[in-house]
Write a protein that holds these residues in place. Structure first.
Motif, PDB file in Angstrom:
ATOM      1  N   ILE A 159      -4.607   8.518  -4.281  1.00 25.56           N
ATOM      2  CA  ILE A 159      -3.827   8.338  -3.196  1.00 25.56           C
ATOM      3  C   ILE A 159      -4.748   7.321  -2.133  1.00 25.56           C
ATOM      4  O   ILE A 159      -4.165   6.508  -1.611  1.00 25.56           O
ATOM      5  N   ARG A 160      -5.959   7.629  -2.112  1.00 28.81           N
ATOM      6  CA  ARG A 160      -6.963   6.855  -1.053  1.00 28.81           C
ATOM      7  C   ARG A 160      -6.748   5.416  -1.514  1.00 28.81           C
ATOM      8  O   ARG A 160      -6.438   4.597  -1.030  1.00 28.81           O
ATOM      9  N   ALA A 161      -6.813   5.146  -2.861  1.00 24.98           N
ATOM     10  CA  ALA A 161      -6.772   3.837  -3.597  1.00 24.98           C
ATOM     11  C   ALA A 161      -5.561   3.075  -3.185  1.00 24.98           C
ATOM     12  O   ALA A 161      -5.344   2.016  -2.907  1.00 24.98           O
ATOM     13  N   ALA A 162      -4.166   3.904  -3.448  1.00 23.85           N
ATOM     14  CA  ALA A 162      -2.864   3.333  -3.493  1.00 23.85           C
ATOM     15  C   ALA A 162      -2.780   3.077  -1.662  1.00 23.85           C
ATOM     16  O   ALA A 162      -2.213   1.838  -1.317  1.00 23.85           O
ATOM     17  N   CYS A 163      -3.436   3.836  -1.004  1.00 22.21           N
ATOM     18  CA  CYS A 163      -3.270   3.666   0.629  1.00 22.21           C
ATOM     19  C   CYS A 163      -3.920   2.271   1.043  1.00 22.21           C
ATOM     20  O   CYS A 163      -3.541   1.653   1.679  1.00 22.21           O
ATOM     21  N   GLU A 164      -5.133   2.232   0.456  1.00 20.22           N
ATOM     22  CA  GLU A 164      -5.986   0.972   0.700  1.00 20.22           C
ATOM     23  C   GLU A 164      -5.108  -0.455   0.399  1.00 20.22           C
ATOM     24  O   GLU A 164      -5.510  -1.309   1.188  1.00 20.22           O
ATOM     25  N   THR A 165      -4.435  -0.359  -0.668  1.00 16.78           N
ATOM     26  CA  THR A 165      -3.876  -1.539  -0.970  1.00 16.78           C
ATOM     27  C   THR A 165      -2.848  -1.824   0.028  1.00 16.78           C
ATOM     28  O   THR A 165      -2.558  -3.330   0.004  1.00 16.78           O
ATOM     29  N   PHE A 166      -2.316  -0.996   0.861  1.00 16.98           N
ATOM     30  CA  PHE A 166      -1.269  -1.335   1.908  1.00 16.98           C
ATOM     31  C   PHE A 166      -1.809  -1.470   3.059  1.00 16.98           C
ATOM     32  O   PHE A 166      -1.044  -1.515   4.430  1.00 16.98           O
ATOM     33  N   GLY A 167      -3.066  -1.270   3.380  1.00 21.93           N
ATOM     34  CA  GLY A 167      -3.813  -1.316   4.548  1.00 21.93           C
ATOM     35  C   GLY A 167      -3.819  -0.234   5.361  1.00 21.93           C
ATOM     36  O   GLY A 167      -4.101   0.036   6.627  1.00 21.93           O
ATOM     37  N   ALA A 168      -3.618   1.032   4.796  1.00 28.86           N
ATOM     38  CA  ALA A 168      -3.535   2.210   5.713  1.00 28.86           C
ATOM     39  C   ALA A 168      -5.193   2.541   5.656  1.00 28.86           C
ATOM     40  O   ALA A 168      -5.865   2.589   4.930  1.00 28.86           O
ATOM     41  N   GLU A 169      -5.378   3.201   7.078  1.00 33.37           N
ATOM     42  CA  GLU A 169      -6.556   3.855   7.226  1.00 33.37           C
ATOM     43  C   GLU A 169      -6.614   5.315   6.610  1.00 33.37           C
ATOM     44  O   GLU A 169      -5.563   6.037   6.758  1.00 33.37           O
ATOM     45  N   VAL A 170      -7.570   5.702   5.869  1.00 30.36           N
ATOM     46  CA  VAL A 170      -7.736   7.094   5.030  1.00 30.36           C
ATOM     47  C   VAL A 170      -8.620   8.006   5.519  1.00 30.36           C
ATOM     48  O   VAL A 170      -9.857   7.212   5.796  1.00 30.36           O
ATOM     49  N   VAL A 171      -8.438   9.026   5.768  1.00 33.45           N
ATOM     50  CA  VAL A 171      -9.550  10.045   5.970  1.00 33.45           C
ATOM     51  C   VAL A 171      -9.540  11.138   4.820  1.00 33.45           C
ATOM     52  O   VAL A 171      -8.471  11.668   4.716  1.00 33.45           O
ATOM     53  N   MET A 172     -10.560  11.364   4.266  1.00 34.38           N
ATOM     54  CA  MET A 172     -10.802  12.297   3.153  1.00 34.38           C
ATOM     55  C   MET A 172     -11.176  13.547   3.573  1.00 34.38           C
ATOM     56  O   MET A 172     -11.836  13.726   4.468  1.00 34.38           O
TER      57      MET A 172
END
Length: 266
Positions: free
Chosen positions: A60-73
């Motif tokens: 999910i983190r990798a997918a989110c980074e492709t569309f520019g979302a900031e991710v908190v693990m």
């Protein structure tokens, strides 16, 4: 008052594993994942200071980074989205006046649902948490009843008092009604929309409370607040002719795609 929107996204869903990455095709034929559509919905809300996706899964983190979302693990031990939002808020250093949990399975959430929700919580200092409710028309109520007749868990319903304090939430259709309603009729049943706005003190306290019997039976995280005597404010929102549904089961994918097509959403 500063506002954080956190989108909890878990890969290992019991009912629908991998749900955040399920593609949904809009009116223009563009397929975007469920979590991307939820993130885009959050980014369209006025008055928000930050939007993050809170997840424990690298896919999910990798997918989110492709569309520019900031991710908190966050930890895989989070039992639900509220616990994940509490952990994400803490990881960001806290400091937000209101934390909004826009659940990652509700990409059709209109921006005014969240805006009205935040306004409602600001206006009610006795409430530690607020959540939107939408009066069902006949078509929506019939959809709920059809899901239950066929053994599916569809949307959640809510009942609340004259002061709009929540009395109960259920995956059953409550209150009971024997009446038949036409598609355009207002009904006495309110659809609980899967969005929450928390004050930090209530959100911080939540992970420390034991899971109670009602939360266990219903599988509804918001019941933990009621079981611990916290006021939950139900904010009635208006559909404004906008269709709304969450993605709860694989059977909901064509339903959401049909709704997006009818509304002209990309």
């Amino acid at each position: 008052m500063s506002v954080l929107v956190a989108i909890p996204a878990r890969y290992a869903s019991t009912r629908y594993p991998g749900k955040p990455l399920v593609p949904l095709t809009g009116a223009t034929g563009i397929a975007r994942s469920l979590v991307e559509r939820s993130w885009r919905a959050a980014c369209g809300v006025a008055g928000v200071d930050k939007v993050v996706v809170a997840t424990d899964d690298d896919r999910i983190r990798a997918a989110c980074e492709t569309f520019g979302a900031e991710v908190v693990m966050t930890s895989p031990d989070c039992a639900n989205g509220t616990e994940r939002c509490a952990e994400a808020h803490a990881a960001l250093g806290g400091g937000y006046d209101i934390v909004v949990n826009l659940q990652g399975d509700a990409p059709l959430t209109p921006h005014w649902f969240v805006e009205d929700l935040v306004a409602g919580l600001r206006a009610d200092p006795a409430a530690g948490i607020a959540t939107p409710v939408l009066r069902c028309d006949g078509a929506a109520l019939n959809g709920f009843l059809d899901d239950r007749r066929n053994g599916r868990v569809g949307g959640t319903t809510a009942v609340f008092g004259a002061d709009h304090g929540a009395l109960y939430f259920s995956k059953e259709v409550i209150p009971y009604t024997a009446d038949a309603y036409a598609d355009t009729d207002d009904t006495p049943v309110f659809h609980h929309v899967g969005v929450y706005a928390y004050r930090p003190d209530a959100l911080d306290a939540y992970p420390g409370w034991q899971v109670g019997p009602l939360e266990t039976l219903e599988g509804l995280e918001q019941l933990r607040f009621l079981e611990n005597g916290r006021r939950v404010l139900c904010v009635e929102v208006e559909a404004r002719n906008r269709q709304f549904w969450e993605l709860n089961n694989p059977e909901d994918v064509p339903r959401l795609e049909r709704m997006m097509a009818e509304m002209g959403l990309e």
